[in-house]
Design a protein around this motif. Structure first.
Motif, PDB file in Angstrom:
ATOM      1  N   ASN A 118      43.080  37.706  48.254  1.00  0.00           N
ATOM      2  CA  ASN A 118      42.329  36.610  47.645  1.00  0.00           C
ATOM      3  C   ASN A 118      41.504  35.848  48.676  1.00  0.00           C
ATOM      4  N   ILE A 119      41.993  35.806  49.921  1.00  0.00           N
ATOM      5  CA  ILE A 119      41.339  34.981  50.944  1.00  0.00           C
ATOM      6  C   ILE A 119      39.982  35.545  51.350  1.00  0.00           C
ATOM      7  N   PRO A 120      39.888  36.771  51.867  1.00  0.00           N
ATOM      8  CA  PRO A 120      38.559  37.261  52.254  1.00  0.00           C
ATOM      9  C   PRO A 120      37.630  37.489  51.062  1.00  0.00           C
ATOM     10  N   ALA A 131      30.462  34.061  54.561  1.00  0.00           N
ATOM     11  CA  ALA A 131      31.167  33.040  55.333  1.00  0.00           C
ATOM     12  C   ALA A 131      32.497  33.622  55.788  1.00  0.00           C
ATOM     13  N   VAL A 132      33.066  32.991  56.788  1.00  0.00           N
ATOM     14  CA  VAL A 132      34.361  33.389  57.323  1.00  0.00           C
ATOM     15  C   VAL A 132      35.421  32.465  56.718  1.00  0.00           C
ATOM     16  N   PRO A 133      36.481  32.992  56.085  1.00  0.00           N
ATOM     17  CA  PRO A 133      37.501  32.113  55.497  1.00  0.00           C
ATOM     18  C   PRO A 133      38.159  31.246  56.555  1.00  0.00           C
ATOM     19  N   PHE A 134      38.440  30.012  56.173  1.00  0.00           N
ATOM     20  CA  PHE A 134      38.890  29.015  57.142  1.00  0.00           C
ATOM     21  C   PHE A 134      40.159  28.299  56.711  1.00  0.00           C
ATOM     22  N   VAL A 135      40.225  27.873  55.442  1.00  0.00           N
ATOM     23  CA  VAL A 135      41.409  27.143  54.961  1.00  0.00           C
ATOM     24  C   VAL A 135      41.517  27.303  53.451  1.00  0.00           C
ATOM     25  N   VAL A 136      42.755  27.416  52.955  1.00  0.00           N
ATOM     26  CA  VAL A 136      43.012  27.560  51.528  1.00  0.00           C
ATOM     27  C   VAL A 136      43.531  26.237  50.966  1.00  0.00           C
ATOM     28  N   LYS A 137      43.053  25.876  49.777  1.00  0.00           N
ATOM     29  CA  LYS A 137      43.493  24.644  49.132  1.00  0.00           C
ATOM     30  C   LYS A 137      44.098  24.997  47.767  1.00  0.00           C
ATOM     31  N   THR A 138      45.349  25.475  47.827  1.00  0.00           N
ATOM     32  CA  THR A 138      46.049  25.823  46.608  1.00  0.00           C
ATOM     33  C   THR A 138      46.614  24.577  45.935  1.00  0.00           C
ATOM     34  N   MET A 288      42.266  27.965  42.776  1.00  0.00           N
ATOM     35  CA  MET A 288      42.323  27.434  44.131  1.00  0.00           C
ATOM     36  C   MET A 288      40.943  27.474  44.775  1.00  0.00           C
ATOM     37  N   GLU A 289      40.746  26.566  45.698  1.00  0.00           N
ATOM     38  CA  GLU A 289      39.515  26.496  46.486  1.00  0.00           C
ATOM     39  C   GLU A 289      39.795  27.064  47.866  1.00  0.00           C
ATOM     40  N   ILE A 290      38.870  27.841  48.365  1.00  0.00           N
ATOM     41  CA  ILE A 290      38.956  28.339  49.733  1.00  0.00           C
ATOM     42  C   ILE A 290      37.682  27.918  50.455  1.00  0.00           C
ATOM     43  N   ASN A 291      37.841  27.288  51.588  1.00  0.00           N
ATOM     44  CA  ASN A 291      36.694  26.863  52.382  1.00  0.00           C
ATOM     45  C   ASN A 291      36.407  27.891  53.463  1.00  0.00           C
ATOM     46  N   GLY A 292      35.133  28.124  53.678  1.00  0.00           N
ATOM     47  CA  GLY A 292      34.707  29.044  54.723  1.00  0.00           C
ATOM     48  C   GLY A 292      33.735  28.385  55.675  1.00  0.00           C
ATOM     49  N   LEU A 293      33.322  29.137  56.667  1.00  0.00           N
ATOM     50  CA  LEU A 293      32.343  28.679  57.651  1.00  0.00           C
ATOM     51  C   LEU A 293      31.144  29.617  57.595  1.00  0.00           C
ATOM     52  N   GLY A 294      29.999  29.060  57.175  1.00  0.00           N
ATOM     53  CA  GLY A 294      28.776  29.836  57.094  1.00  0.00           C
ATOM     54  C   GLY A 294      27.903  29.607  58.310  1.00  0.00           C
ATOM     55  N   ILE A 295      27.215  30.666  58.758  1.00  0.00           N
ATOM     56  CA  ILE A 295      26.344  30.603  59.933  1.00  0.00           C
ATOM     57  C   ILE A 295      24.895  30.635  59.477  1.00  0.00           C
ATOM     58  N   VAL A 359      48.903  31.176  46.935  1.00  0.00           N
ATOM     59  CA  VAL A 359      47.689  31.901  47.326  1.00  0.00           C
ATOM     60  C   VAL A 359      47.577  33.205  46.552  1.00  0.00           C
ATOM     61  N   ASP A 360      48.707  33.858  46.312  1.00  0.00           N
ATOM     62  CA  ASP A 360      48.688  35.083  45.514  1.00  0.00           C
ATOM     63  C   ASP A 360      48.764  34.800  44.020  1.00  0.00           C
ATOM     64  N   GLN A 361      49.411  33.691  43.634  1.00  0.00           N
ATOM     65  CA  GLN A 361      49.545  33.366  42.219  1.00  0.00           C
ATOM     66  C   GLN A 361      48.221  32.907  41.628  1.00  0.00           C
ATOM     67  N   SER A 362      47.452  32.169  42.407  1.00  0.00           N
ATOM     68  CA  SER A 362      46.270  31.483  41.881  1.00  0.00           C
ATOM     69  C   SER A 362      45.062  32.402  41.780  1.00  0.00           C
ATOM     70  N   ARG A 363      44.114  31.958  40.993  1.00  0.00           N
ATOM     71  CA  ARG A 363      42.881  32.713  40.797  1.00  0.00           C
ATOM     72  C   ARG A 363      41.734  32.048  41.538  1.00  0.00           C
ATOM     73  N   ILE A 364      40.843  32.864  42.064  1.00  0.00           N
ATOM     74  CA  ILE A 364      39.630  32.366  42.700  1.00  0.00           C
ATOM     75  C   ILE A 364      38.523  32.343  41.652  1.00  0.00           C
ATOM     76  N   LEU A 365      37.923  31.197  41.450  1.00  0.00           N
ATOM     77  CA  LEU A 365      36.798  31.134  40.530  1.00  0.00           C
ATOM     78  C   LEU A 365      35.569  31.742  41.192  1.00  0.00           C
ATOM     79  N   PRO A 366      34.806  32.570  40.477  1.00  0.00           N
ATOM     80  CA  PRO A 366      33.615  33.168  41.082  1.00  0.00           C
ATOM     81  C   PRO A 366      32.593  32.107  41.454  1.00  0.00           C
ATOM     82  N   SER A 367      31.825  32.394  42.477  1.00  0.00           N
ATOM     83  CA  SER A 367      30.791  31.465  42.921  1.00  0.00           C
ATOM     84  C   SER A 367      29.553  31.645  42.061  1.00  0.00           C
TER      85      SER A 367
END
Length: 412
Positions: A118-120, A131-138, A288-295, A359-367
């Motif tokens: 789910n993270i990458p 973006a590179v995954p940085f932190v998960v907010k479950t 859940m929200e996952i924050n990344g770092l974009g260049i 992190v495994d239970q939750s769903r990532i909403l599409p961007s």
């Protein structure tokens, strides 16, 4: 074509680029200077500052200028990009990534570096990592055991989610009294969040089709309407307006808060009440929200190499990841397994493992590029037309119309 640099062996890549260039972009260390845009409160900003300082200690040839945007983050980030003043690296939520797809370079991300797929996958738009995954907010559920004791009800399992039917039954048993002193079994239920708990979704997995014209969507609305009826187990939006549900939980006006984020860990720990506990969210979990770092695509080759090294450090180095959560503040859950033990050890008396399990239970909403407009239009209409808010129309009739409006915006 976007510039692509691998996350693996980043230090070697950066060294080669910097050696070949032989110049300086003006950093105090005589090497390369990059800028880093981020949001957060005072404690979160302090945490990020400590992480950046740790990076500069390990990479004295790279200076990081922090750009703390304290309000209207995405709007101000868009303005800076449009004005040719884009930060080299920007913190970005996975749900907003598509709206910034033209502003960020494509990066190589090794999915094997993270403990959940789910993270990458959250950092992909149209099949490319932006973006590179940085932190998960479950999200987990906070419960007040004092209310359970008074009702003679045992606490939920610390590691096994209950069903939504079991949740409703439990919440009703924990509800007592009459307003304004009524003790509620549950906090208000956010429709989009509870839709995923019930196994539904606002969009399909590709983010190209709205998905709220079905039985699950209508049943979720009915569930929430029943929950906040006069004989229900959750306050109405009007009753909850301006109220802090965590405060209600802490004083026993609330038994269960199923939308509890890591940013409240320190507040929960400060209460030092052994009867306050953390358990999984029912069903399929909250999104859940996952924050990344974009260049930035505007970064020079030297800045790109330095930014890639910085993103890799923040994403995969235990030196950085171990600092995400402290006793004073939490940015969220680490994205690498090596740092999850440090996360759970911050407050060993709390079940912080529930955040990791989610992190495994939750769903990532599409961007979705039009997400802000779609969600605003939907929530306004749902509250005004159905009994989730102030209306009286049947959700089974309203939701197909809102789905059609959603799709029109999405297609546009």
């Amino acid at each position: 074509m976007r510039k692509t640099l691998p996350i693996a062996a980043l230090g070697v890549t950066a060294t080669l680029v910097l050696s070949a260039c032989g110049g300086s972009t003006g950093g105090s260390g005589g090497g390369t200077t990059i800028s880093f845009a981020h949001w957060g409160n005072n404690q979160e900003a302090d945490t990020l500052e400590a992480m950046v300082a740790a990076f500069e200690d390990e990479h004295p040839d790279i200076d990081v200028e922090m750009n703390w945007i304290q309000s209207d983050y995405e709007q101000k980030l868009q303005v800076s990009i449009a004005g040719g003043q884009a930060p080299t690296v920007a913190q970005i939520s996975n749900s907003s990534l598509a709206g910034f797809s033209s502003a960020f370079q494509e990066v190589d991300v090794d999915p094997g570096a993270y403990y959940s797929e789910n993270i990458p996958s959250s950092m992909k738009v149209d099949g490319s990592y932006l973006a590179v995954p940085f932190v998960v907010k479950t999200k987990v559920m906070a419960v007040n055991g004092n209310v359970f004791d008074e009702a003679g009800v045992p606490l939920p399992s610390a590691d096994t989610p209950m069903t939504t039917g079991e949740y409703a039954d439990l919440a009703r048993r924990l509800t007592s009294g009459e307003p304004p002193d009524k003790v509620y079994g549950s906090a208000p239920l956010w429709y989009v969040g509870w839709l995923t708990v019930e196994g539904g979704a606002f969009y399909d997995v590709t983010g190209t089709e709205c998905a709220i014209d079905n039985d699950v969507a209508a049943e979720t609305a009915d569930y929430i309407i029943d929950a906040q009826a006069p004989d229900g187990f959750a306050p109405t939006p009007l009753e909850a307006e301006g109220q802090d549900m965590f405060d209600w939980l802490s004083i026993g006006r609330l038994a269960m808060q199923p939308d509890f984020g890591p940013w409240d860990i320190a507040k929960l720990a400060d209460l030092d009440d052994p009867k306050l506990a953390l358990v999984p969210v029912p069903g399929d979990g909250e999104p859940m929200e996952i924050n990344g770092l974009g260049i930035s695509t505007d970064a020079t080759p030297e800045e790109t190499a330095a930014a890639t090294t910085f993103a890799a450090f923040m994403s995969t180095s235990p030196t950085a990841q171990n600092r995400l959560t402290t006793a004073e503040s939490s940015l969220g859950v680490p994205v690498v397994e090596a740092s999850t033990e440090a996360f759970t050890a911050v407050e060993p008396d709390l079940n912080l493992q529930a955040f990791v399990d989610a992190v495994d239970q939750s769903r990532i909403l599409p961007s979705v590029r039009q997400e802000a407009q779609i969600r605003s239009d939907f929530e306004s209409a749902l509250l005004s037309r159905t009994a989730i808010g102030s209306g009286d129309e049947d959700p089974a009739e309203v939701l197909p119309e809102l789905n059609e409006q959603c799709q029109e915006t999405l297609d546009g």
